[in-house]
Design a protein around this motif. Structure first.
Motif, mmCIF file in Angstrom:
data_model
loop_
_atom_site.group_PDB
_atom_site.id
_atom_site.type_symbol
_atom_site.label_atom_id
_atom_site.label_comp_id
_atom_site.label_asym_id
_atom_site.label_seq_id
_atom_site.Cartn_x
_atom_site.Cartn_y
_atom_site.Cartn_z
ATOM 1 N N GLN A 5 25.621 -17.151 13.879
ATOM 2 C CA GLN A 5 27.156 -17.645 13.954
ATOM 3 C C GLN A 5 27.527 -15.976 13.836
ATOM 4 O OE1 GLN A 5 28.613 -20.523 14.292
ATOM 5 N NE2 GLN A 5 26.794 -21.455 14.398
ATOM 6 N N PRO A 6 27.735 -15.503 15.114
ATOM 7 C CA PRO A 6 28.436 -14.284 15.044
ATOM 8 C C PRO A 6 29.929 -14.356 14.663
ATOM 9 C CG PRO A 6 28.242 -15.099 17.489
ATOM 10 C CD PRO A 6 27.396 -16.046 16.446
ATOM 11 N N ARG A 7 30.262 -13.224 14.018
ATOM 12 C CA ARG A 7 31.727 -13.160 13.667
ATOM 13 C C ARG A 7 32.279 -11.752 13.503
ATOM 14 N NH1 ARG A 7 31.897 -15.407 7.927
ATOM 15 N NH2 ARG A 7 33.853 -14.416 8.052
ATOM 16 N N ILE A 8 33.298 -11.630 14.293
ATOM 17 C CA ILE A 8 34.170 -10.188 14.034
ATOM 18 C C ILE A 8 35.086 -10.242 12.865
ATOM 19 C CG2 ILE A 8 35.342 -8.554 15.324
ATOM 20 C CD1 ILE A 8 34.127 -9.737 17.967
ATOM 21 N N VAL A 9 34.813 -9.576 11.900
ATOM 22 C CA VAL A 9 35.748 -9.338 10.697
ATOM 23 C C VAL A 9 36.382 -8.030 10.604
ATOM 24 C CG1 VAL A 9 35.663 -9.549 8.298
ATOM 25 C CG2 VAL A 9 33.812 -10.854 9.467
ATOM 26 N N ARG A 10 37.621 -8.093 10.344
ATOM 27 C CA ARG A 10 38.389 -7.044 10.268
ATOM 28 C C ARG A 10 38.920 -7.059 8.476
ATOM 29 N NH1 ARG A 10 41.328 -5.606 15.552
ATOM 30 N NH2 ARG A 10 39.943 -6.541 17.296
ATOM 31 N N GLY A 11 39.050 -5.707 8.379
ATOM 32 C CA GLY A 11 39.399 -5.629 6.752
ATOM 33 C C GLY A 11 39.988 -4.311 6.687
ATOM 34 N N THR A 12 40.572 -4.204 5.597
ATOM 35 C CA THR A 12 41.323 -2.691 5.311
ATOM 36 C C THR A 12 40.418 -1.642 4.622
ATOM 37 O OG1 THR A 12 42.497 -3.309 3.405
ATOM 38 C CG2 THR A 12 43.612 -3.176 5.627
ATOM 39 N N ARG A 13 39.513 -2.313 3.810
ATOM 40 C CA ARG A 13 38.614 -1.720 3.099
ATOM 41 C C ARG A 13 36.971 -2.012 3.588
ATOM 42 N NH1 ARG A 13 39.526 -1.942 -3.093
ATOM 43 N NH2 ARG A 13 38.116 -0.155 -3.089
ATOM 44 N N LEU A 14 36.316 -0.946 4.301
ATOM 45 C CA LEU A 14 35.451 -1.291 4.994
ATOM 46 C C LEU A 14 34.065 -1.905 4.254
ATOM 47 C CD1 LEU A 14 34.044 -1.528 7.802
ATOM 48 C CD2 LEU A 14 33.486 0.877 7.276
ATOM 49 N N ARG A 15 33.838 -1.044 3.230
ATOM 50 C CA ARG A 15 32.743 -1.339 2.228
ATOM 51 C C ARG A 15 32.802 -2.664 1.633
ATOM 52 N NH1 ARG A 15 27.745 -2.161 0.216
ATOM 53 N NH2 ARG A 15 27.464 -1.794 -2.075
ATOM 54 N N LYS A 16 34.169 -2.931 1.196
ATOM 55 C CA LYS A 16 34.372 -4.064 0.314
ATOM 56 C C LYS A 16 34.293 -5.601 1.217
ATOM 57 C CE LYS A 16 37.874 -6.614 -2.290
ATOM 58 N NZ LYS A 16 39.028 -6.645 -3.273
ATOM 59 N N THR A 17 34.977 -5.194 2.629
ATOM 60 C CA THR A 17 34.998 -6.109 3.530
ATOM 61 C C THR A 17 33.259 -6.809 4.129
ATOM 62 O OG1 THR A 17 36.908 -5.652 4.213
ATOM 63 C CG2 THR A 17 35.532 -6.967 5.735
ATOM 64 N N ILE A 18 32.507 -5.543 4.282
ATOM 65 C CA ILE A 18 30.963 -5.887 4.498
ATOM 66 C C ILE A 18 30.516 -6.655 3.440
ATOM 67 C CG2 ILE A 18 29.034 -4.489 5.153
ATOM 68 C CD1 ILE A 18 30.601 -2.360 6.475
ATOM 69 N N VAL A 19 30.603 -6.046 2.305
ATOM 70 C CA VAL A 19 29.870 -6.821 1.161
ATOM 71 C C VAL A 19 30.593 -8.117 1.029
ATOM 72 C CG1 VAL A 19 29.321 -6.921 -1.370
ATOM 73 C CG2 VAL A 19 29.215 -4.673 0.019
ATOM 74 N N THR A 20 31.700 -8.737 1.034
ATOM 75 C CA THR A 20 32.513 -9.752 0.842
ATOM 76 C C THR A 20 31.843 -10.677 1.795
ATOM 77 O OG1 THR A 20 34.177 -8.850 -0.251
ATOM 78 C CG2 THR A 20 34.247 -11.089 0.645
#
Length: 70
Positions: A5-20
């Protein structure tokens, strides 16, 4: 072939977004643009820091010119 399931995720804090978003994944694909030769070591160190604690992570080199949704 694998089911994914590919997903494109955007966030303001890169490391936190990737881990979450990716800590429970089987594999993580992270796109990046190849750095210039003089910035290669620093870029690689920064990319590795983003993946601490993540499952298997594949870095996908991209020029940014391809239309991934085509």
């Amino acid at each position: 072939r694998i089911h994914a399931q590919p997903r494109i995720v955007r966030g303001t804090r890169l490391r936190k977004t990737i881990v979450t978003e990716s800590s429970d994944a089987s594999v993580v694909f992270l796109g990046f643009r190849p750095p210039s030769d003089e910035n290669a070591a620093a870029t690689w160190d920064a990319l590795l820091a983003l993946t601490v604690g993540l499952p298997t992570t594949l870095f996908v080199s991209s020029s940014g010119e391809a239309d991934l949704l085509a």
